[in-house]
Design an enzyme around this catalytic site. Structure first.
Site, mmCIF file in Angstrom:
data_model
loop_
_atom_site.group_PDB
_atom_site.id
_atom_site.type_symbol
_atom_site.label_atom_id
_atom_site.label_comp_id
_atom_site.label_asym_id
_atom_site.label_seq_id
_atom_site.Cartn_x
_atom_site.Cartn_y
_atom_site.Cartn_z
ATOM 1 N N LYS A 74 0.834 -1.206 0.000
ATOM 2 C CA LYS A 74 0.000 0.000 0.000
ATOM 3 C C LYS A 74 0.868 1.254 0.000
ATOM 4 C CE LYS A 74 -3.279 2.666 2.759
ATOM 5 N NZ LYS A 74 -2.370 3.834 2.876
ATOM 6 N N LEU A 113 -5.374 -0.132 6.696
ATOM 7 C CA LEU A 113 -4.223 0.678 7.063
ATOM 8 C C LEU A 113 -4.631 2.138 6.941
ATOM 9 C CD1 LEU A 113 -1.283 -1.163 5.220
ATOM 10 C CD2 LEU A 113 -1.817 -1.219 7.659
ATOM 11 N N ASP A 114 -4.057 2.984 7.799
ATOM 12 C CA ASP A 114 -4.394 4.404 7.768
ATOM 13 C C ASP A 114 -3.966 5.053 6.452
ATOM 14 O OD1 ASP A 114 -5.279 4.096 10.361
ATOM 15 O OD2 ASP A 114 -3.414 4.826 11.263
ATOM 16 N N LEU A 115 -4.504 6.235 6.214
ATOM 17 C CA LEU A 115 -4.198 6.998 4.999
ATOM 18 C C LEU A 115 -2.696 7.140 4.770
ATOM 19 C CD1 LEU A 115 -5.155 8.941 2.671
ATOM 20 C CD2 LEU A 115 -5.011 10.783 4.373
ATOM 21 N N HIS A 210 -5.564 3.041 15.438
ATOM 22 C CA HIS A 210 -4.284 3.760 15.542
ATOM 23 C C HIS A 210 -3.404 3.203 16.660
ATOM 24 C CE1 HIS A 210 -5.865 7.714 13.481
ATOM 25 N NE2 HIS A 210 -5.825 6.684 12.663
#
Length: 264
Positions: A74, A113-115, A210
Site C-alpha cells: 500500500k 491501514l491508515d491513509l 491507531h
C-alpha cells in the site's frame, strides 16, 4: 490450501466469470453452447464441482477461480475503503480482474491501514479467511516498521521494550475509547554513533484504532512513518513498489492463514 466449497450453480459460476447477468447466462445455457465434462448442459440450476468439473463455453474451457488472494504494498495517500471521498482508494490501484465478484464473494481488504501508512495489505474474496485473520480470538501477529520523531537512548529503548511487553494503557483518541492493549514486542533498528535510535519494529496482536501510533504516543514519542511488513508468517514482498500488487501463491496463503498454524 484447503478448499471449503465445491458445489455451485452453473448460472452463478458463469455470471461470476464475466458472462453477464443471471438472465444473460441462463439464455446462454439454453442456447446449448455450455458443456460440463464434454456434455452439453441446458439446466442452469445444475450443480457443478468447481474443483473437479470442466466447464466449456463454445468449446473454450473455462478457468474457474473460487477466490482470489492479493498482496499489495500500500502506498501512502490511499484509504482502505471502496469510497474515498477526498482521497483515492486502494481499490483504484487494482485491475478489473481483481475487483470482480468471485464465487466466494466480493473482494475486500483484510483489515485496514491508515491513509498515511504504507506496506502489507491483503485483499481477498475468501470471507472465511478474512474472519479468521480479523477475529480477536486468534491474536494474529502484525509487525510494523516505525520511524519516530525523537531519537531514543539505550536506557529509554530498554524502557520502551519493557513497557510494551507488559501491555500498555492508551488514552482515548478521536472516536476511539481508551483501552488496555495486549503485550507487544519491540526491537530496534540501526543505532547511531551516539547510541541513539529512532527506528523500531513493533509486533502487535490486535487491531485497535491507531494502536501503534497511540502506543508510542503513550511512551512520549511520535510516529512519523509507519509501514506494515508482515501478517502472521507472511512478509511483504519488498520487490513490490508502493501501489503495486500480486496474487499470492498457495505457499504464501499458508503463511498467512492461522488455520495452517493450528494444523501443524
Amino acid at each position: 490450501m484447503k478448499q471449503v466449497k465445491t458445489l455451485e450453480r452453473l448460472d452463478k459460476i458463469l455470471a461470476n466469470s464475466g458472462f453477464g447477468s443471471r438472465k444473460d447466462v441462463r439464455h446462454l445455457i439454453r442456447s446449448k453452447v455450455v458443456s460440463v465434462n464434454g456434455q452439453i448442459v441446458t439446466d442452469f440450476d445444475a450443480h457443478i464441482n468447481v474443483n473437479e468439473d470442466q466447464i466449456a463455453v463454445n468449446s473454450v474451457p473455462l478457468s474457474i477461480k473460487e477466490n482470489i488472494y492479493i498482496m499489495m504494498n500500500k502506498a501512502a495517500g490511499y484509504v482502505c475503503s471502496t469510497r474515498g471521498g477526498m482521497h483515492p482508494t486502494v481499490y483504484d490501484l487494482l485491475g478489473e480482474e481483481c475487483q470482480k465478484k468471485y464465487l466466494g464473494g466480493d473482494v475486500n481488504t483484510i483489515g485496514r491501514l491508515d491513509l498515511d501508512t504504507e506496506g502489507l495489505l491483503i485483499f481477498t474474496s475468501d470471507g472465511d479467511l478474512n474472519h479468521r485473520l480479523t477475529s480477536p480470538k486468534w491474536n494474529i501477529p502484525k509487525t510494523y516498521f516505525v520511524r519516530l520523531a525523537e531519537r531514543v537512548s539505550e536506557k529509554e529503548r530498554s524502557y520502551y521494550v519493557s513497557e510494551l511487553a507488559k501491555g500498555m494503557h492508551i488514552p482515548a483518541e478521536d472516536k476511539a475509547e481508551a483501552a488496555d492493549c495486549l503485550p507487544a514486542e519491540c526491537s530496534w533498528g540501526t543505532v547511531s554513533e551516539d547510541g541513539s535510535c529512532n527506528e523500531a519494529y513493533l509486533t502487535v496482536y490486535e487491531g485497535k484504532f491507531h494502536e501503534v501510533k497511540r502506543l508510542f504516543a503513550a511512551l512520549g514519542n511520535t510516529v512519523t512513518y509507519l509501514k506494515r511488513v508482515s501478517i502472521n508468517k507472511l512478509k511483504l514482498d519488498e520487490s513490490l513498489a508502493p501501489g503495486e500488487y500480486k496474487e499470492l501463491t498457495d505457499e504464501e496463503i499458508k503463511l498467512l492463514d492461522v488455520q495452517e498454524d493450528v494444523q501443524e
